[in-house]
Design an enzyme around this catalytic site. Sequence first.
Site, short mmCIF file in Angstrom:
data_model
loop_
_atom_site.label_atom_id
_atom_site.label_comp_id
_atom_site.label_asym_id
_atom_site.label_seq_id
_atom_site.Cartn_x
_atom_site.Cartn_y
_atom_site.Cartn_z
N ASP A 130 30.46 -5.84 20.32
CA ASP A 130 30.86 -6.63 21.50
C ASP A 130 30.80 -8.13 21.21
OD1 ASP A 130 28.10 -6.93 21.34
OD2 ASP A 130 27.73 -6.57 23.47
N GLU A 131 30.20 -8.51 20.07
CA GLU A 131 30.04 -9.94 19.77
C GLU A 131 31.39 -10.63 19.52
OE1 GLU A 131 26.72 -10.81 17.18
OE2 GLU A 131 25.66 -9.02 17.86
N TYR A 154 29.54 -13.82 11.51
CA TYR A 154 29.52 -12.35 11.60
C TYR A 154 30.56 -11.86 12.60
CZ TYR A 154 28.11 -7.78 13.45
OH TYR A 154 28.13 -6.49 13.91
N LYS A 158 34.06 -9.62 12.14
CA LYS A 158 34.33 -8.33 12.81
C LYS A 158 35.58 -8.45 13.68
CE LYS A 158 32.10 -5.04 12.75
NZ LYS A 158 32.06 -3.86 11.81
P1 NAD Z 1 23.41 -1.97 8.54
O1 NAD Z 1 23.39 -3.35 8.00
O2 NAD Z 1 22.12 -1.30 8.89
O3 NAD Z 1 24.15 -1.00 7.51
C1 NAD Z 1 25.32 -1.37 6.85
C2 NAD Z 1 25.58 -0.37 5.74
O4 NAD Z 1 26.81 -0.75 5.07
C3 NAD Z 1 24.48 -0.34 4.67
O5 NAD Z 1 24.16 0.99 4.34
C4 NAD Z 1 25.11 -1.06 3.48
O6 NAD Z 1 24.63 -0.59 2.23
C5 NAD Z 1 26.59 -0.73 3.67
N1 NAD Z 1 27.46 -1.74 3.04
C6 NAD Z 1 27.38 -3.09 3.18
N2 NAD Z 1 28.32 -3.69 2.42
C7 NAD Z 1 29.00 -2.70 1.80
C8 NAD Z 1 30.09 -2.68 0.89
N3 NAD Z 1 30.64 -3.81 0.45
N4 NAD Z 1 30.57 -1.49 0.48
C9 NAD Z 1 30.01 -0.32 0.91
N5 NAD Z 1 28.95 -0.28 1.73
C10 NAD Z 1 28.45 -1.46 2.19
O7 NAD Z 1 24.39 -2.03 9.80
P2 NAD Z 1 24.32 -1.28 11.20
O8 NAD Z 1 23.48 -2.07 12.12
O9 NAD Z 1 24.04 0.15 10.97
O10 NAD Z 1 25.83 -1.45 11.69
C11 NAD Z 1 26.83 -0.51 11.29
C12 NAD Z 1 28.16 -0.94 11.88
O11 NAD Z 1 28.07 -0.97 13.31
C13 NAD Z 1 28.60 -2.33 11.44
O12 NAD Z 1 29.99 -2.29 11.24
C14 NAD Z 1 28.25 -3.22 12.62
O13 NAD Z 1 29.13 -4.33 12.70
C15 NAD Z 1 28.47 -2.27 13.77
N6 NAD Z 1 27.64 -2.54 14.97
C16 NAD Z 1 26.28 -2.69 14.85
C17 NAD Z 1 25.53 -2.90 16.00
C18 NAD Z 1 24.03 -3.03 15.93
O14 NAD Z 1 23.39 -3.30 16.95
N7 NAD Z 1 23.40 -2.82 14.79
C19 NAD Z 1 26.15 -2.98 17.26
C20 NAD Z 1 27.55 -2.83 17.32
C21 NAD Z 1 28.27 -2.60 16.18
P1 TYD Z 2 19.56 -9.69 16.50
O1 TYD Z 2 18.69 -8.49 16.45
O2 TYD Z 2 19.70 -10.53 15.28
O3 TYD Z 2 20.98 -9.19 17.04
P2 TYD Z 2 22.27 -10.07 17.50
O4 TYD Z 2 22.13 -11.45 17.03
O5 TYD Z 2 23.38 -9.35 16.79
O6 TYD Z 2 22.33 -9.93 18.99
O7 TYD Z 2 19.03 -10.63 17.67
C1 TYD Z 2 18.90 -10.18 19.01
C2 TYD Z 2 18.48 -11.36 19.85
O8 TYD Z 2 17.17 -11.78 19.45
C3 TYD Z 2 19.38 -12.57 19.67
O9 TYD Z 2 19.51 -13.23 20.92
C4 TYD Z 2 18.62 -13.45 18.69
C5 TYD Z 2 17.16 -13.15 19.00
N1 TYD Z 2 16.24 -13.22 17.85
C6 TYD Z 2 15.08 -14.00 17.96
O10 TYD Z 2 14.81 -14.65 18.99
N2 TYD Z 2 14.25 -14.06 16.87
C7 TYD Z 2 14.49 -13.36 15.72
O11 TYD Z 2 13.69 -13.47 14.75
C8 TYD Z 2 15.67 -12.55 15.64
C9 TYD Z 2 15.99 -11.80 14.39
C10 TYD Z 2 16.51 -12.51 16.74
#
Ligand code: NAD
Ligand code: TYD
Length: 348
Positions: A130-131, A154, A158
Amino acid sequence: MKVLITGGAGFIGSHVVRHFVKTYPKYHIYNLDALTYAGNLENLKDIESSINYTFLKADIREAHQIQALFQEYKFDRVIHLAAESHVDRSIRNPLAFVNTNVTGTINLMQAALNIWNDLNNHLFYHVSTDEVYGSLGRQGYFTEESLYKPNSPYSASKASADHFVRAYGETYGLPFVISNCSNNYGPNQFPEKLIPLFINNIMENKLLPVYGDGANVRDWLYVLDHVSAIDRIFHKGKNQETYLVGGNNELTNLQLVKLLCDVMDKKLNRPEGSSEKLIKFVKDRPGHDQRYAIDAKKLKSELGWTPKASFNKDLEKTVDWYLANKSWLANVTSGAYREYYTELYENR
Ligand code: NAD
Ligand code: TYD
């Protein structure tokens, strides 16, 4: 059906892989992952010897490598999660985010188009955030109609990937769906994101760096709810559609951190209020989005999805997982992690 899941060794990807391997024994699940700092095969130990599962170590930045894998395995459908995923790292190294999130996505779509002759039987599912919509004020919600307005490298990467996916649909007929989800939490999340970083810091009696005044709002979704949404969209989503996924669960960072501190005090048998003493307000993140909140009406009305989780219970479950998996934490926080955080936080 041969389903390629990219980024399956990461946080969300590992839960998606486990769910698909266990729920759909007739599918063969290929997990393609480069095993960057965020990828960890320990996340999948329990399913690694399943007969419908294969791990492929590969880098989506390498077009030839990706094309060769598509030629060899003839994947039918793709769920694409591999990405550089942390906003703070993107501020320090934007190009790494362009290379993996934009070029990597294009490499996958190109490789798919090279082997998908009858486009009707295939799907490229881009898992996004959603970012891409930027920041909300106090009022309102993101919907599928919201304008793209990314504020961090980032989210810009995306957003760019989302646009390329759409363009590949329009220009080359690539069948696709996109989902844009709010902040996830749960087991296996790398301790650079807010919740696992603070759990780890509390365990180690380290400061909890809250950016700015802690009033920024995020809409938290338990990772298994995201997995159920991905399953629904993968099977029922309409070609060329976008679906927003959210938890209907807004908290300011400070509310969340205080709640987490209370849970940690209880779990660690520390006197009430001890973890809160570790909170330190630090310089704000540049370009810090004020508020994210999702209106997931479309996913509910068209595909019948709603989140199941209850936040307090699942936050506690998440804490329990980290406390029970100290060796997982010790492994991922060794080496480069320490250097990264010494530089990023302790000098802040
Ligand atoms: P993560 O960072 O935990 O995992 C990313 C994975 O991708 C890792 O296993 C890493 O080894 C692999 N990777 C990175 N670069 C690569 C490359 N060049 N080739 C092959 N593999 C590679 O990420 P996550 O938090 O699990 O997020 C997964 C997806 O969901 C991402 O696309 C992210 O943008 C999206 N997303 C995440 C969140 C969240 O809150 N974490 C929310 C919405 C969407
Ligand atoms: P984060 O987990 O990095 O996710 P995103 O930036 O993708 O939302 O951060 C969640 C929220 O917490 C964001 O508003 C930034 C804040 N934050 C802190 O205040 N301190 C921290 O050390 C981190 C990692 C995040």
